[in-house]
Every structure is written in C-alpha cells, then in structure tokens.
Design a protein around this motif. Structure first.
Motif, short mmCIF file in Angstrom:
data_model
loop_
_atom_site.label_atom_id
_atom_site.label_comp_id
_atom_site.label_asym_id
_atom_site.label_seq_id
_atom_site.Cartn_x
_atom_site.Cartn_y
_atom_site.Cartn_z
N TYR A 109 0.84 -1.21 0.00
CA TYR A 109 0.00 0.00 0.00
C TYR A 109 0.87 1.25 0.00
O TYR A 109 0.63 2.19 -0.77
CB TYR A 109 -0.92 -0.01 1.22
CG TYR A 109 -1.75 1.25 1.38
CD1 TYR A 109 -2.72 1.58 0.44
CD2 TYR A 109 -1.56 2.10 2.46
CE1 TYR A 109 -3.47 2.73 0.58
CE2 TYR A 109 -2.32 3.26 2.61
CZ TYR A 109 -3.27 3.57 1.66
OH TYR A 109 -4.01 4.71 1.79
N SER A 144 -3.00 9.96 6.53
CA SER A 144 -3.87 9.23 5.61
C SER A 144 -3.66 7.74 5.82
O SER A 144 -2.55 7.23 5.68
CB SER A 144 -3.53 9.61 4.17
OG SER A 144 -4.29 8.84 3.26
N GLY A 195 -4.96 3.75 4.99
CA GLY A 195 -5.74 2.89 4.08
C GLY A 195 -5.10 1.52 3.99
O GLY A 195 -4.32 1.13 4.85
N CYS A 232 -8.18 -1.54 -0.98
CA CYS A 232 -9.31 -0.64 -0.71
C CYS A 232 -9.64 0.21 -1.94
O CYS A 232 -8.82 1.00 -2.39
CB CYS A 232 -8.93 0.23 0.49
SG CYS A 232 -9.86 1.75 0.66
N CYS A 248 -9.68 4.05 -1.46
CA CYS A 248 -8.29 4.53 -1.27
C CYS A 248 -7.66 4.79 -2.64
O CYS A 248 -6.98 5.79 -2.86
CB CYS A 248 -7.46 3.50 -0.51
SG CYS A 248 -8.09 3.12 1.14
N TRP A 291 -12.27 3.68 5.35
CA TRP A 291 -11.01 3.96 4.67
C TRP A 291 -11.30 4.47 3.28
O TRP A 291 -12.26 4.04 2.66
CB TRP A 291 -10.18 2.66 4.59
CG TRP A 291 -9.91 2.14 5.97
CD1 TRP A 291 -8.93 2.54 6.83
CD2 TRP A 291 -10.68 1.15 6.67
NE1 TRP A 291 -9.03 1.86 8.02
CE2 TRP A 291 -10.09 0.99 7.94
CE3 TRP A 291 -11.78 0.36 6.34
CZ2 TRP A 291 -10.59 0.10 8.87
CZ3 TRP A 291 -12.27 -0.51 7.27
CH2 TRP A 291 -11.68 -0.65 8.51
N PRO A 292 -10.49 5.39 2.76
CA PRO A 292 -9.32 5.98 3.41
C PRO A 292 -9.74 6.85 4.59
O PRO A 292 -10.75 7.54 4.51
CB PRO A 292 -8.68 6.83 2.31
CG PRO A 292 -9.84 7.20 1.42
CD PRO A 292 -10.75 6.02 1.45
N TYR A 330 -13.08 9.59 2.89
CA TYR A 330 -12.77 10.00 1.52
C TYR A 330 -13.22 11.43 1.27
O TYR A 330 -14.33 11.81 1.64
CB TYR A 330 -13.49 9.04 0.55
CG TYR A 330 -13.63 9.56 -0.86
CD1 TYR A 330 -12.55 9.51 -1.74
CD2 TYR A 330 -14.83 10.11 -1.31
CE1 TYR A 330 -12.67 10.00 -3.04
CE2 TYR A 330 -14.96 10.60 -2.60
CZ TYR A 330 -13.87 10.53 -3.46
OH TYR A 330 -14.00 11.02 -4.74
#
Length: 694
Positions: free
Chosen positions: A21, A53, A55, A59, A62, A114-115, A133
């Motif tokens: 990620y 941030s 995530g 996702c 994300c 998430w994010p 988000y």
C-alpha cells in the motif's frame, strides 16, 4: 494507479517501505513520510499540522482518492506546503488505525472507514479534524479536497485555543473508554448469551440470511455463536432450531451469492446489497480463514454437501492463490483490475457461450443468470446462483447428476479462461494475525473434510511464522521482501495461539505445543491489564501513543480479548495451568459491563464465557500414531464445538506433566477430561464414543 504507471517520477520516502500500500504511493508528488520520528519531529519543528492518511492496498476508495488527489501535482503542492504528510497501512499499524478511527467517530459523530483522513496537532498527535474519503471536486455534500486543506490549515493557525480545548476533551473521552470490571462478588451467568441470541434473531433477515440490511457483512463470529447455541440444546426436549436456521440460511445464501467466488472459491469482503449478489470485490485472507472454519463446522453439523464443497473450494483458493512458496499466507486480492472494480470477475454471455459447448452453456447460463439482464452496473454479469439444479434438470430433461457434471466442467473451463485475464493486485505481505486465522480454518477443515493436504498447508504456515516472525520470545506482526517488522499486537498472539491449538488437534507436533506455551507466556507478560483484567491491544514496551486501547467487541475480526480468553481457558485446562484460567476469567470480568449492555456485539467473547461456565471436554488418545489418529477421526465425525481431541503418539517426547501423566498403555487408550476431572483409561473406540456421547 499502481507503481508501474509512475516509473519515471522521482520517488518519495515511501520507496524504502515494504508495505504494498505504501509502495503504491511512493511515486506520488506528495512528500509522504511513513509514521515515525522523522515525520513527527519535522512537524514539531516547523509547527505544521500533520495530514495522516490511513488505508490498505485492496481498498477501492483509497485508490480513487489516490488517483484524484495524491497523484495530482496541484493537490500535492497544497498538501506539501501546508502539512507534514504521513501515510499508514492500517494492516501493518492497526494500533494507529484503531485510535484514529475512534477519534474520527468522536469528532464527527459518523462511522469511520477507509481511506481515513485525519489532521493532527504536531505537539501531541491528537486529531482536531477528520473524515474519510474527500473528492477532488466538491460533490456528495463533501468539499473539494484542496479547499478543505486550506480551511483546515487556516483553522490550525487561527484557532489554537479552541484546538487545545477540544484536544483535552478528546483525551478525556479516550481515558473514559475503559469501564471498571465487574465487582469480585458478581456472578458471571449465561444471561448475556440468551440476550445476544434474541438480539440476533431480531436483526435476522428471514429471506436472505445475515443480520441487518445493505451493505451486508458475513459476521463469522455471529454464525459460529448460533451454530454452537443450536448444538448446546440439540439433546434437549426443545432444541434451538431457530439458531440452526439463522446460521445455515446465512451460509446457504452467501454460498449461492456473488459474495462467494462461484468459479475460484473464497469470499469477497461484503455485499453492497441485501441479497449477497454484488460484492465489494476485494478478497481478504482474514474473512476466508474465518469462513472456512464455519463452513467446515456447518458441513459436520448438518451433513449438507454444499457446505463441504464451499469449505473445500475456499481452502483450495487460499492455498492456490494466497500461500507463498515459503509457506506464509499473503493478505489480500485487490477489488480493482485494469482500473475497474470487479473487472476480473464479471462476464459477458457471448464470451461464456464461445468458451462452453452448447449443452454446458444451456445449464450454466440458467444456473448463474446469464439468461437474465445484466446485474453488474447494467453492463456485465456477475455469477450468482439464480435457479436450483433440480429445476434446470427438469426443464432440459436430464438427470440432476448430469447438471452437476456440466457445471463442474464449465467452472473449470471458465476459471482457466479467467486466469488468463489481467489479475487484480495481490498484497503479498504476510500478517501474523491473519495467518493465525488461516491456520485455524485449515486445521478445522482438514479434520472435517478428511484432507491431509490442508493440515500440510497449515503446518507450513506455522513453521514460516515461527522461523521469520518469532524473535527472542516475541512476535513480529508483518513480513515482506525478506523483512519481518513491527512489534506484534494482541491479535497476532491470540489468533496465532488459537490456530496452533487447532492444528495440534489435527496433527500432533510437540514443538507446536511448546510454541503455544511460549505465545501464552508472552501474551500474559506483555499485554495483560493486571489492574482491571483483559488485554491491551499493544504490548507494555510498545511505542507510546495517545491511547493504549483495550477492546472487547467483534468487528470484521473477532475481538483479540475474546480469542485470548477462549484459548487461555482451553490451554489452561490442557496444561493444568491456573494462571491461564485466571487470566481468562479476569478478561470476562473486565468485559462484563459491555457484555450486559451490548451482548450481540461480543459473540466471540460469549463463546469464551460459555466455556468458562462449563469447561470443554478434552480427550487425549495415546497409542501408535496411525491408530490414535483413527480414534481421533472417529470423534471428529460429529460437530462437537465443546470438545478438544488430541491424538498424541506413544513415543511423543517433551510433554508437559499434565499431558505426560496420560500415559500410553500396551494398546491404544484414551483419557476423557471434563474440567479438572479425568476418566480412567478407555481401552476401546466403542467405549470412547459411548463415553463422549453421554
């Protein structure tokens, strides 16, 4: 979106990380830092607020926010000018995610997700504003991301006193999250178990199974709890058939739904509708480890072939697509491929018709809805069982067995064709906690389905974790690219301990029992809340954060405290170790106020409560390996969730005293223990079966 599309860009500080990620963001024009002293010190020095941030690689939203804002040079310039920007993988740092999700809910009075986008004071990392988000342009009632950034930075500059006041109130709210335990003279009873069962019945969807409406999550702990409730009453005058119905209808509807991968096995994370038809397409190891165990248990409990088939195919998916060559299990498959969510999984009818012969297509299209309007975004077909096999057999004038054969043939052809598509991204980090769930699921399924290959896969995973993530009597939480990192959390110890204990029932290895004992000792030494009972999420020597959390409720994962209490009760009885039994009892006392107020949110802990109030039965079979295992397999033919069976070879060495005193005799013999009372040796399998049924 992925690294390969940004090869020529300069790379930021995330380039040295192992998290897939974080590496997805290594070529962003944002001056990202991983969480650590370098970033925190810079924020303090420059008095700049932190944009945090959080995530994870699979996702979908994300990816959307990254593509819209973090890859956009204009948005990145505003972020770099006004903030110190920190990117966190929630799967590597669930401690940070847990704290800031709770804070977001406190600040906004809305659910998290998430994010996660949080703005923190540089002095103490306490958040003063946040959300999930945010779009690049204003829409859905949300402000444009760069407008929000300007306003937050201005608020930080001009409203320092307000932020300090709110920060103190937030910290106070965190400090009050831990209720005092039940008083010493409070009797623990089955009342919360009965209340939870009624609450689940009230939320149950009688038509499609599951609890509540869309979006619909599997909630494996609830299904396991209900199966156990039915089993506990099966011998009564009025068995709790409604609990069995709630569990099995949910499992059947999920198995027929699009949340289940009808070609490759395994489950997506949740369904966006109430019918389990269209999922959010990411496939997570933690869901599948839990669901594998439950489908295997349900196959034993009901004899329903569908449940055994789904368990087998889910185990096959885990081993085929998610087990590394070294033995550890990877974390997740992304929802997106080629920039589109679900693209890897959906079909066009003419594409399927060209791959299958006409007879197979006639069956397959009717079974999975290719003869109906598109069910995915009005342009594609996602496979979902629409019609029963018997009805198709009647309509086409063929035998039901022939329908089965054609579907199996079609599945194989389509799976091979799908495998030639562009695959969704796979997060190839190995998480200790999720591996614990996978090991437990495979061990249970190996017994229920009589498949030694599943026990092999589970053993390889235990060996991998022990070799790579176990150092000086402590676990590490994540492994990737040859590096094990991050001090492990409660879930790592509890879930792995549970997985190892399940594997010991499937295949005895004395080294595994030794490992289980070492895990339990580390858990007690470094995580126990000695004052109030229960276990903290982080160890006593963990990095100091704004809160040391201790939670009892289940989420997508069962509560670490619940699994710790279950497994310490079982291991305490197995080894005659009262410290483990006491720690489990203290955990239940610590959780008692929560169990009384919200029992249905704590079903994994209710299983621990049930086994505390009525200890499980433990059967030790001693003898030559093959015969001892055949005795164990005879007992494993029935669903008995309150029984543990260990087939321990006569020549097993290094056994602790409580097990060594169940001595092998000239022929195979078993000892049946209930609580702290054990039977005389039982010298025939027939007598053993009769004793365990009494």
């Amino acid at each position: 979106m992925h690294e390969s599309s940004h090869r020529n860009r300069p790379r930021n500080r995330l380039a040295d990380e192992t998290s897939p990620y974080l590496l997805q963001h290594a070529a962003n024009p944002v001056d990202w830092y991983p969480w650590g002293e370098e970033a925190l010190e810079r924020a303090r020095r420059e008095n700049k607020p932190i944009l945090l941030s959080i995530g994870y690689s699979a996702c979908h939203w994300c990816h959307v926010m990254a593509h819209e804002s973090f890859e956009d040079p204009a948005s990145a310039a505003v972020m770099n000018e006004l903030f110190v920007n920190i990117k966190v993988d929630r799967e590597e740092r669930p401690d940070l995610d847990r704290i800031y999700q709770i804070a977001q809910q406190m600040l906004t009075q809305r659910g998290g997700g998430w994010p996660l986008t949080m703005f923190l004071s540089p002095r103490d990392q306490r958040p003063f504003f946040g959300g999930t988000y945010f779009p690049k342009e204003a829409r859905h009632g949300l402000p444009a991301f760069t407008d929000l950034l300007q306003r937050v930075a201005q608020f930080y500059r001009e409203r320092g006193d307000d932020i300090a006041q709110q920060s103190a109130a937030l910290q106070q709210a965190f400090d009050q999250l831990h209720s005092p335990p039940a008083a010493g003279d409070t009797a623990l009873t089955t009342a919360p178990i009965r209340a939870a069962r009624e609450q689940l019945a009230a939320a149950f969807d009688q038509q499609f199974g599951g609890f509540g409406g869309a979006p619909k999550f599997p909630h494996p702990s609830n299904i396991e709890f209900l199966l156990r409730q039915w089993r506990a009453t099966a011998g009564a005058d009025e068995p709790d058939l409604h609990s069995l119905f709630m569990a099995t209808l949910t499992l059947k509807r999920m198995a027929d739904g699009g949340i289940y991968d009808q070609l490759g096995g395994g489950f997506a994370r949740y369904s966006v509708d109430a019918y389990w038809m269209i999922p959010h397409f990411e496939k997570m190891l933690y869901d599948n480890g839990q669901l594998l165990r439950i489908y295997a248990h349900a196959a034993l409990a009901t004899g329903e072939p569908l449940f055994g088939r789904v368990a087998g195919a889910t185990a096959d998916w885990m081993i085929r697509d998610m087990q590394s060559p070294e033995g550890g299990f990877w974390s997740a498959l992304d929802a997106d491929s080629e920039g589109h969510e679900g693209w890897f999984y959906v079909w066009q009818p003419d594409e399927v018709a060209t791959l299958l012969d006409a007879d197979d297509y006639a069956v397959f299209s009717r079974r999975f809805g290719l003869d109906r309007p598109a069910n995915f975004e009005d342009i594609a077909w996602h496979l979902h069982v629409f019609r029963p096999e018997e009805e198709i057999a009647q309509e086409l004038h063929i035998e039901p067995a022939e329908v089965d054969r054609r579907i199996a043939r079609a599945r194989q052809i389509l799976l091979e064709a799908r495998n030639r598509r562009v695959w969704p991204g796979r997060d190839e980090k190995v998480l200790t906690s999720w591996n614990g769930l996978a090991i437990g699921g495979l061990a249970v399924a190996a017994r229920a389905l009589r498949r030694a290959d599943l026990a092999d896969a589970a053993s390889r995973a235990v060996d991998f974790i022990r070799q790579q993530c176990w150092r000086d009597g402590r676990l590490l939480a994540a492994f990737k690219d040859g590096r094990a990192r991050f001090a492990a959390y409660l879930d790592d110890y509890a879930f792995l301990l549970d997985g190892v204990l399940e594997l010991l029932q499937t295949r005895w290895r004395s080294d595994d029992l030794q490992f289980a004992t070492e895990l339990a000792e580390a858990l007690l030494t470094h995580f126990e809340d000695r004052e109030s009972g229960g276990f903290f999420f982080t160890a006593d020597d963990h990095e100091q954060l704004m809160h040391r959390s201790r939670s009892f409720s289940d989420e997508a994962l069962p509560a670490g405290n619940a699994i710790a209490a279950q497994v310490l009760t079982r291991l305490g009885l197995l080894l005659g170790e009262t410290r483990y039994l006491d720690a489990a009892a203290k955990t239940l006392r610590a959780a008692w106020p929560a169990l009384q107020h919200y029992p249905h949110a704590h079903t994994a802990l209710l299983v621990a409560l049930e086994e505390h109030l009525e200890p499980p039965e433990i059967v030790f079979v001693r003898g030559e390996t093959q015969e001892a295992e055949s005795w164990r397999d005879a007992l494993a033919n029935v669903y008995a969730p309150r029984r543990l069976v260990f087939a321990i070879p006569a020549d097993a060495s290094a056994l602790p005293a409580a097990i060594a005193d169940k001595k092998p005799l000239d022929e195979t013999a078993a000892y049946v223990c209930r609580g702290v009372t054990c039977s005389a040796p039982v010298r025939s399998l027939a007598a053993l079966v009769a004793l365990t049924r009494s």
